[in-house]
Design an enzyme around this catalytic site. Sequence first.
Site, mmCIF file in Angstrom:
data_model
loop_
_atom_site.group_PDB
_atom_site.id
_atom_site.type_symbol
_atom_site.label_atom_id
_atom_site.label_comp_id
_atom_site.label_asym_id
_atom_site.label_seq_id
_atom_site.Cartn_x
_atom_site.Cartn_y
_atom_site.Cartn_z
ATOM 1 N N CYS A 197 38.601 52.922 31.457
ATOM 2 C CA CYS A 197 38.913 54.255 31.971
ATOM 3 C C CYS A 197 38.914 55.326 30.863
ATOM 4 O O CYS A 197 37.850 55.666 30.362
ATOM 5 C CB CYS A 197 40.219 54.198 32.755
ATOM 6 S SG CYS A 197 40.303 55.508 33.965
ATOM 7 N N HIS A 238 40.713 49.626 35.992
ATOM 8 C CA HIS A 238 41.794 49.049 35.179
ATOM 9 C C HIS A 238 41.929 47.545 35.413
ATOM 10 O O HIS A 238 42.803 47.119 36.189
ATOM 11 C CB HIS A 238 43.124 49.734 35.532
ATOM 12 C CG HIS A 238 43.261 51.106 35.004
ATOM 13 N ND1 HIS A 238 43.884 51.389 33.812
ATOM 14 C CD2 HIS A 238 42.832 52.279 35.494
ATOM 15 C CE1 HIS A 238 43.839 52.689 33.591
ATOM 16 N NE2 HIS A 238 43.213 53.256 34.607
ATOM 17 N N GLU A 254 43.243 45.360 33.645
ATOM 18 C CA GLU A 254 44.553 44.850 33.182
ATOM 19 C C GLU A 254 45.604 44.954 34.277
ATOM 20 O O GLU A 254 46.677 44.362 34.158
ATOM 21 C CB GLU A 254 44.997 45.602 31.912
ATOM 22 C CG GLU A 254 45.533 47.008 32.098
ATOM 23 C CD GLU A 254 44.464 48.057 32.409
ATOM 24 O OE1 GLU A 254 43.283 47.683 32.555
ATOM 25 O OE2 GLU A 254 44.827 49.240 32.518
HETATM 26 N N1 GLN Z 1 41.537 61.001 33.907
HETATM 27 C C1 GLN Z 1 41.796 60.371 32.641
HETATM 28 C C2 GLN Z 1 41.005 61.069 31.521
HETATM 29 O O1 GLN Z 1 40.237 61.930 31.767
HETATM 30 C C3 GLN Z 1 41.467 58.898 32.695
HETATM 31 C C4 GLN Z 1 42.378 58.199 33.656
HETATM 32 C C5 GLN Z 1 42.691 56.781 33.289
HETATM 33 O O2 GLN Z 1 42.495 56.334 32.167
HETATM 34 N N2 GLN Z 1 43.277 56.086 34.241
HETATM 35 O O3 GLN Z 1 41.158 60.739 30.396
#
Ligand code: GLN
Length: 199
Positions: free
Chosen positions: A83, A178, A180
């Site tokens: 992410c 995610h 994890e």
């Molecule tokens: N929206 C977050 C970003 O732009 C990422 C979200 C996440 O890691 N769950 O960094």
Amino acid sequence: MSSNGHRVGVLALQGDFEAHARALALRGVSAVEVRTAGDLDGMRGLVLPGGESTTMLKLMEGSDLGDRLTEFVRGGLPVLATCAGVILLAREVRHPAQRSLGVLDAVVERNAYGRQIESAVVDLEVCDPDELGAERLEGVFIRAPRVRELGSEVRVLARRGDDPVLLRQGCLLAATFHPELSGGSPVIDLFVRNVRSGL
Ligand code: GLN
């Protein structure tokens, strides 16, 4: 340290690094929290967790941590980015544009799944079950980025509809979701296999 010496660094500036450390510990791998460039010394792998990429960038400002992370990813040891971690590594970041380390040949758009479905648990399409070691994969998406373009060296291991969500570029695994947070995720299993075999 785990008995076979496989220590993995987890970038611990901000975000859900503790969930990654727990997921690794369950698989017999010791996680070391990385906050400075020196913390990366001796690591056999690296995890860049989810969180808020803008905040992580801010916390790296004025230190050599960003350069050292780039070097580590280029060095060819196993890396798992999830992410916000994918946003940090991407070649280009949109919506809004922000700096990135540019080591993953992908263009990503932040927070691109719209407000109502910012967060969702989705059954993903596994493109390469042999490589992943699983036919099924769940994706927990939290304000996730969307991959808009991919370089030719990047392989897609899983999709959400048409969107690539699990990527592999050499020893770098990148998940826009995610793993994890999904018990027993094959993505973490694959990363740990890569760490054990030095891939
Ligand atoms: N929206 C977050 C970003 O732009 C990422 C979200 C996440 O890691 N769950 O960094």
